[in-house]
Scaffold this motif. Structure first.
Motif, mmCIF file in Angstrom:
data_model
loop_
_atom_site.group_PDB
_atom_site.id
_atom_site.type_symbol
_atom_site.label_atom_id
_atom_site.label_comp_id
_atom_site.label_asym_id
_atom_site.label_seq_id
_atom_site.Cartn_x
_atom_site.Cartn_y
_atom_site.Cartn_z
ATOM 1 N N HIS A 54 0.827 -1.214 0.000
ATOM 2 C CA HIS A 54 0.000 0.000 0.000
ATOM 3 C C HIS A 54 0.858 1.261 0.000
ATOM 4 O O HIS A 54 1.841 1.366 0.712
ATOM 5 C CB HIS A 54 -0.936 -0.016 1.211
ATOM 6 N N PHE A 55 0.453 2.227 -0.800
ATOM 7 C CA PHE A 55 1.156 3.504 -0.925
ATOM 8 C C PHE A 55 1.243 4.224 0.417
ATOM 9 O O PHE A 55 2.249 4.868 0.719
ATOM 10 C CB PHE A 55 0.427 4.372 -1.957
ATOM 11 N N GLY A 56 0.220 4.105 1.233
ATOM 12 C CA GLY A 56 0.205 4.782 2.536
ATOM 13 C C GLY A 56 1.356 4.359 3.432
ATOM 14 O O GLY A 56 1.900 5.166 4.189
ATOM 15 N N THR A 57 1.757 3.113 3.345
ATOM 16 C CA THR A 57 2.864 2.625 4.158
ATOM 17 C C THR A 57 4.179 3.266 3.741
ATOM 18 O O THR A 57 4.945 3.746 4.575
ATOM 19 C CB THR A 57 2.982 1.094 4.033
ATOM 20 N N THR A 58 4.435 3.292 2.457
ATOM 21 C CA THR A 58 5.711 3.828 1.986
ATOM 22 C C THR A 58 5.787 5.333 2.174
ATOM 23 O O THR A 58 6.811 5.862 2.591
ATOM 24 C CB THR A 58 5.932 3.474 0.505
ATOM 25 N N ILE A 59 4.705 6.029 1.884
ATOM 26 C CA ILE A 59 4.739 7.484 1.990
ATOM 27 C C ILE A 59 4.788 7.908 3.456
ATOM 28 O O ILE A 59 5.413 8.911 3.802
ATOM 29 C CB ILE A 59 3.556 8.127 1.220
ATOM 30 N N THR A 60 4.169 7.134 4.345
ATOM 31 C CA THR A 60 4.233 7.433 5.780
ATOM 32 C C THR A 60 5.651 7.274 6.296
ATOM 33 O O THR A 60 6.112 8.083 7.107
ATOM 34 C CB THR A 60 3.274 6.515 6.566
#
Length: 157
Positions: A54-60
């Motif tokens: 998920h993109f949210g994991t990497t961007i976080t």
């Protein structure tokens, strides 16, 4: 501190002292350079995670590293005198923040392009960025440390 010269003048009642002050860079290395370098390495990790994560994991991860880098930047400035010019630690902090911001925007653009399904041009570009970003980071860090060692050696020898 080493006393280099100490003179007392009897005719005008003045006293002159010259000191050599040697810096110990280990405090700044341990408290500023090592943590910010670790954060720069941490932000490289999301470039190599699987596409289905998920993109949210990497961007976080990258945003948290950016906030931590800024906090380290502020804490490193609290222990040194305020001047009107940039010090060498300021250049390091700017490098760390810039590297982290570039990685953040790279991940954001990747996510946008993935949803537009433009895979033809984009897949080779991702591969190039996965090689280029860490390589440029490594070159910048090595260049910084070479300059730092040269300046330290020239100032204290």
């Amino acid at each position: 501190i080493e006393v280099l010269n100490f003179n007392a003048s009897h005719d005008n009642g003045s006293m002159k002292a010259e000191f050599i002050m040697n810096r110990n860079p280990s405090y700044m290395i341990i408290n500023a350079y090592v943590p910010s370098f670790s954060l720069m390495l941490t932000t490289i990790l999301p470039l190599y995670l699987r596409e289905d994560i998920h993109f949210g994991t990497t961007i976080t991860l990258v945003l948290t590293s950016l906030l931590c880098s800024f906090t380290l930047f502020q804490s490193s400035l609290s222990g040194i005198p305020k001047t009107s010019y940039l010090k060498f630690i300021d250049y390091w902090n700017l490098l760390a923040l810039t590297v982290t911001l570039v990685k953040f925007f790279t991940l954001a653009v990747w996510e946008i392009k993935q949803h537009k399904e433009s895979y033809g041009f984009w897949l080779p570009f991702k591969t190039i960025m996965r090689v280029t970003i860490p390589l440029v980071t490594l070159i910048a860090v090595v260049a910084y440390w070479i300059l730092a060692v040269m300046l330290y050696h020239n100032n204290f020898n």
